[in-house]
Design an enzyme around this catalytic site. Structure first.
Site, PDB file in Angstrom:
ATOM      1  N   THR A  31       0.833  -1.200   0.000  1.00 29.05           N
ATOM      2  CA  THR A  31       0.000   0.000   0.000  1.00 29.05           C
ATOM      3  C   THR A  31       0.867   1.248   0.000  1.00 29.05           C
ATOM      4  O   THR A  31       0.538   2.262  -0.632  1.00 29.05           O
ATOM      5  CB  THR A  31      -0.947   0.002   1.218  1.00 29.05           C
ATOM      6  OG1 THR A  31      -1.626  -1.258   1.284  1.00 29.05           O
ATOM      7  CG2 THR A  31      -1.990   1.105   1.100  1.00 29.05           C
ATOM      8  N   LYS A  97       1.943  -5.280  12.513  1.00 29.85           N
ATOM      9  CA  LYS A  97       2.710  -4.906  11.338  1.00 29.85           C
ATOM     10  C   LYS A  97       3.918  -5.838  11.245  1.00 29.85           C
ATOM     11  O   LYS A  97       4.253  -6.500  12.200  1.00 29.85           O
ATOM     12  CB  LYS A  97       3.156  -3.442  11.431  1.00 29.85           C
ATOM     13  CG  LYS A  97       1.996  -2.453  11.276  1.00 29.85           C
ATOM     14  CD  LYS A  97       2.357  -1.027  11.612  1.00 29.85           C
ATOM     15  CE  LYS A  97       3.610  -0.556  10.947  1.00 29.85           C
ATOM     16  NZ  LYS A  97       3.554  -0.697   9.471  1.00 29.85           N
ATOM     17  N   GLY A  98       4.539  -5.846  10.090  1.00 36.09           N
ATOM     18  CA  GLY A  98       5.729  -6.672   9.910  1.00 36.09           C
ATOM     19  C   GLY A  98       5.589  -7.726   8.837  1.00 36.09           C
ATOM     20  O   GLY A  98       6.475  -8.567   8.675  1.00 36.09           O
ATOM     21  N   GLY A  99       4.494  -7.662   8.073  1.00 38.36           N
ATOM     22  CA  GLY A  99       4.342  -8.612   6.970  1.00 38.36           C
ATOM     23  C   GLY A  99       5.450  -8.470   5.938  1.00 38.36           C
ATOM     24  O   GLY A  99       5.786  -9.417   5.236  1.00 38.36           O
ATOM     25  N   GLU A 106      10.116   0.268  11.210  1.00 33.54           N
ATOM     26  CA  GLU A 106       8.811   0.926  11.241  1.00 33.54           C
ATOM     27  C   GLU A 106       8.472   1.420  12.644  1.00 33.54           C
ATOM     28  O   GLU A 106       7.948   2.531  12.816  1.00 33.54           O
ATOM     29  CB  GLU A 106       7.731  -0.038  10.739  1.00 33.54           C
ATOM     30  CG  GLU A 106       7.785  -0.297   9.248  1.00 33.54           C
ATOM     31  CD  GLU A 106       6.838  -1.390   8.780  1.00 33.54           C
ATOM     32  OE1 GLU A 106       6.507  -1.422   7.592  1.00 33.54           O
ATOM     33  OE2 GLU A 106       6.448  -2.235   9.620  1.00 33.54           O
TER      34      GLU A 106
END
Length: 227
Positions: A31, A97-99, A106
């Site tokens: 994204t 998060k962290g895919g 981040e």
């Protein structure tokens, strides 16, 4: 509506938050790619003066290639706004998060930022986080011992690997263990426990960090405000 169309919708809306002379954090992920493209168009059209801090090598390379000025996190004294993606965000604005295996950078950027905005498609908005595997970044030395501890705790760990079965390495050359939990009912307790484990560098629980979530949906863009 196609998922990528929803991602692009949210990404393009998010750059409306960007103002001239900002120090801006740029996240990582599919994204965010759309967001950086939209940001570059605004920079060129409006001659915006920005300083951008990137959360991964690949985002930095994209931003630089599009003419967006990039600095390292150590070169700035604050960040006004960070725009990033998320793999899941729940009703309480807690997220995973962290895919993209960039959660260490981040989180460093997010915690340096005055404001954080996440951009997601509507499938990422859930009642309770945990269905998306929780990434944990660990140092390679002794990573199997950390893995074994996760097994004993019933956390269903799995080393993240590439298509040729090599362990995925982050930009810091660490490994990633994904925890398949299905549902995380006490994210703050889990976050504290994970942070206390020797060998764990960072985990993908992003708690009490986001200010607004820009959601792309078939009905259009929705803005969810956390605080």
């Amino acid at each position: 509506m196609d998922k990528n169309a929803m991602k692009k919708m949210a990404a393009e809306r998010s750059v409306d938050y960007v103002e001239d002379n900002m120090i801006l954090g740029l996240g990582t992920g599919s994204t965010v790619v759309y967001m950086v493209e939209a940001l570059a168009k605004r920079v060129k059209a409006e001659n915006l003066h920005l300083t951008c801090v990137c959360t991964s090598i690949r985002t930095a390379e994209q931003a630089t290639s599009l003419g967006i000025p990039v600095k390292a996190l150590n070169e700035v004294d604050h960040i006004d706004l960070t725009i990033d993606g998320a793999d899941e965000v729940d009703d309480n604005f807690q997220g995973i998060k962290g895919g993209g295996a960039a959660h260490l950078f981040e989180k460093l950027v997010a915690t340096t930022s005055t404001r954080n905005i996440w951009i997601v498609d509507e499938e990422k908005v859930v009642d309770t986080i945990g269905r998306f595997p929780l990434p944990v970044e660990v140092i390679p030395f002794g990573s199997q011992q950390v893995f074994n501890k996760f097994v004993k705790e019933g956390l269903n760990p799995e080393f993240r690997t590439t298509e040729d079965s090599q362990r995925v390495l982050t930009d810091s050359k660490n490994e990633v263990i994904d925890l398949h939990l299905e549902k995380i009912t006490h994210p703050h307790l889990l976050a504290t426990w994970l942070s206390e484990q020797v060998g764990v560098v960072e985990h993908g629980l992003f708690l009490d960090l986001v200010n607004e979530v820009v959601v792309g949906s078939p009905e259009g863009v929705k803005i969810l405000k956390a605080r």
